[in-house]
Design an enzyme around this catalytic site. Structure first.
Site, mmCIF file in Angstrom:
data_model
loop_
_atom_site.group_PDB
_atom_site.id
_atom_site.type_symbol
_atom_site.label_atom_id
_atom_site.label_comp_id
_atom_site.label_asym_id
_atom_site.label_seq_id
_atom_site.Cartn_x
_atom_site.Cartn_y
_atom_site.Cartn_z
ATOM 1 N N LYS A 1 18.706 -73.907 109.142
ATOM 2 C CA LYS A 1 19.435 -72.804 108.498
ATOM 3 C C LYS A 1 19.590 -71.603 109.428
ATOM 4 O O LYS A 1 18.625 -71.067 109.956
ATOM 5 C CB LYS A 1 18.710 -72.382 107.224
ATOM 6 C CG LYS A 1 19.456 -71.300 106.445
ATOM 7 C CD LYS A 1 19.172 -71.392 104.980
ATOM 8 C CE LYS A 1 19.706 -70.193 104.220
ATOM 9 N NZ LYS A 1 19.580 -70.343 102.782
ATOM 10 N N ARG B 1 19.092 -66.642 97.311
ATOM 11 C CA ARG B 1 19.592 -67.304 96.097
ATOM 12 C C ARG B 1 18.418 -67.817 95.279
ATOM 13 O O ARG B 1 17.331 -68.004 95.785
ATOM 14 C CB ARG B 1 20.528 -68.459 96.474
ATOM 15 C CG ARG B 1 21.839 -67.966 97.099
ATOM 16 C CD ARG B 1 22.737 -69.106 97.517
ATOM 17 N NE ARG B 1 23.183 -69.880 96.380
ATOM 18 C CZ ARG B 1 23.053 -71.210 96.278
ATOM 19 N NH1 ARG B 1 22.488 -71.896 97.240
ATOM 20 N NH2 ARG B 1 23.495 -71.833 95.222
ATOM 21 N N ARG C 1 20.788 -81.856 99.063
ATOM 22 C CA ARG C 1 20.048 -82.086 100.302
ATOM 23 C C ARG C 1 20.464 -83.427 100.887
ATOM 24 O O ARG C 1 20.922 -84.306 100.133
ATOM 25 C CB ARG C 1 18.536 -81.969 100.089
ATOM 26 C CG ARG C 1 17.937 -82.959 99.161
ATOM 27 C CD ARG C 1 16.409 -82.860 99.183
ATOM 28 N NE ARG C 1 15.836 -83.741 98.178
ATOM 29 C CZ ARG C 1 15.678 -85.040 98.330
ATOM 30 N NH1 ARG C 1 16.066 -85.649 99.440
ATOM 31 N NH2 ARG C 1 15.142 -85.763 97.362
HETATM 32 C C1 BTN Z 1 20.278 -67.488 100.548
HETATM 33 O O1 BTN Z 1 19.334 -67.622 99.772
HETATM 34 O O2 BTN Z 1 20.583 -68.356 101.362
HETATM 35 C C2 BTN Z 1 21.080 -66.200 100.528
HETATM 36 C C3 BTN Z 1 20.432 -65.145 101.357
HETATM 37 C C4 BTN Z 1 21.159 -63.838 101.387
HETATM 38 C C5 BTN Z 1 20.356 -62.785 102.116
HETATM 39 C C6 BTN Z 1 21.150 -61.536 102.318
HETATM 40 S S1 BTN Z 1 20.413 -60.453 103.484
HETATM 41 C C7 BTN Z 1 21.556 -59.211 103.066
HETATM 42 C C8 BTN Z 1 21.713 -59.259 101.568
HETATM 43 N N1 BTN Z 1 20.692 -58.472 100.942
HETATM 44 C C9 BTN Z 1 19.852 -59.216 100.237
HETATM 45 O O3 BTN Z 1 18.860 -58.780 99.613
HETATM 46 N N2 BTN Z 1 20.216 -60.501 100.292
HETATM 47 C C10 BTN Z 1 21.395 -60.677 101.090
#
Ligand code: BTN
Length: 342
Positions: free
Chosen positions: A207, A142, A340
């Protein structure tokens, strides 16, 4: 002159197509997944390539962060071996049981499963699919962050689905997915899987997984939703992730392999999405209290205008977080702010 001739004869040699290289890489990974030593020559014979070809492929696998040991006279080995994702097994386990996920594509490496799903959607709009990969070269998190994605260490997958309503009705979808994922994982873990609004999954404040939801479509009748999940499984502690994180394996109370768990998650998502389409977000929003890591606790909401201190008191039926502050209750929508603990 000699060099030019060398280059020309190299270029004249038929080069393997991308598809052939992919199949060879897959075959090499399968060989090494048994955790035994394989000599360079035996790999070359098995794959029908030269020793130099083997060396180049091993180098590629190292770039995907697979720990391959090479010992002179013995060959190459992946210590303890690997249980790989198995497309046929996943599809067979889902067959006839889902409304949304009829096609799962499992790839050894891709830029990002979410980008793959978006590209496939452009080629054949309306065709739902799931992409899962062992490695992502450009995994996306994100807010434009990177998602570190070493080979076979975690679960990286994205679901492309078509929903029969517009973007206006999508409030709460990512929270629904988060609640559903926490519910699937909880029976396997020795400590509770909780949610940090909007969609981080945590165990003991660290996380465990993140969710990236990307939506396109119109505001009224239809939307295409691309849901990407990254779930830490057994990633090396040396990875610099930039926040406190944990692996599912660190808390695994009941053994499960990644294929089985992925099928369980997809079946649960399928049921949740059907419920969401039929009944909306209300029944999920009521469950938020049970899953929130910070409910009734003091939190800080960071906005572009500054920080707001308050107590998390729940979410509303659009997925906004409700915060009790000195100036009364305030609502915050995801995308605008981050949360947070205080
Ligand atoms: C976050 O930032 O918490 C969200 C992370 C999401 C990662 C997943 S891995 C599978 C899919 N492909 C990506 O490039 N991102 C999501």
């Amino acid at each position: 002159m000699e060099d030019r001739q060398k280059n020309r004869s190299q270029a004249d040699k038929p080069q393997p197509s991308d598809k052939t290289s992919q199949l060879r890489i897959q075959a090499l990974i399968k060989l090494l997944a048994d955790g035994q030593f394989h000599s360079g020559q035996s790999i070359a014979d098995e794959l029908g390539i030269s020793r130099t070809g083997v060396w180049k492929m091993i180098d590629k696998l190292k770039q995907w962060q697979i720990a391959i040991f090479s010992v002179r006279g013995k060959g190459y080995k992946i210590d303890k071996g690997l249980v790989l994702l198995d497309q046929a097994k996943i599809n067979a386990a889902l067959k006839g049981k889902t409304q949304f996920f009829h096609r799962v594509v499992s790839l050894p490496s891709i830029d990002s499963t979410s980008s793959y799903v978006a590209r496939e959607w452009h080629k054949s709009p309306g065709k739902a699919l799931v992409c899962v990969a062992e490695h992502q070269a450009k995994g996306r998190g994100r807010k434009g962050r990177k998602w570190i994605s070493p080979f076979a260490s975690n679960l990286y997958f994205s679901l492309g689905i078509n929903l029969p309503f517009g973007l206006n009705a999508l409030g709460g979808l990512s929270l629904t997915i988060g609640i559903c994922l926490a519910k699937v994982l909880n029976p396997y873990t020795s400590a509770a899987v909780k949610l940090k609004w909007p969609n981080d999954l945590l165990i003991e404040g660290k996380k465990l997984a993140g969710i990236l939801v990307e939506a396109s479509g119109d505001n009224i009748d239809q939307s295409f939703i691309n849901i990407g999940i990254g779930l830490n499984w057994q990633m090396s502690k040396t990875q610099a992730v930039g926040q406190d994180w944990c692996n599912l394996k660190d808390y695994m109370a009941h053994k499960v392999d990644r294929n089985e768990l992925l099928v369980k998650i997809l079946l649960a998502f399928d049921a949740c999405l059907q419920d969401y389409c039929a009944n909306g977000f209300t029944s999920f929003s009521e469950k938020w209290r049970d899953y929130s890591a910070f409910i009734d606790q003091t939190i800080v909401i960071e906005t572009r205008q500054g920080k707001i201190l308050g107590k998390e008191i729940g979410i509303n039926d659009k997925g906004a977080i409700r915060v009790a502050t000195d100036e009364g209750e305030k609502l915050f929508y995801s995308g605008e702010v981050s949360l947070r603990p205080a």
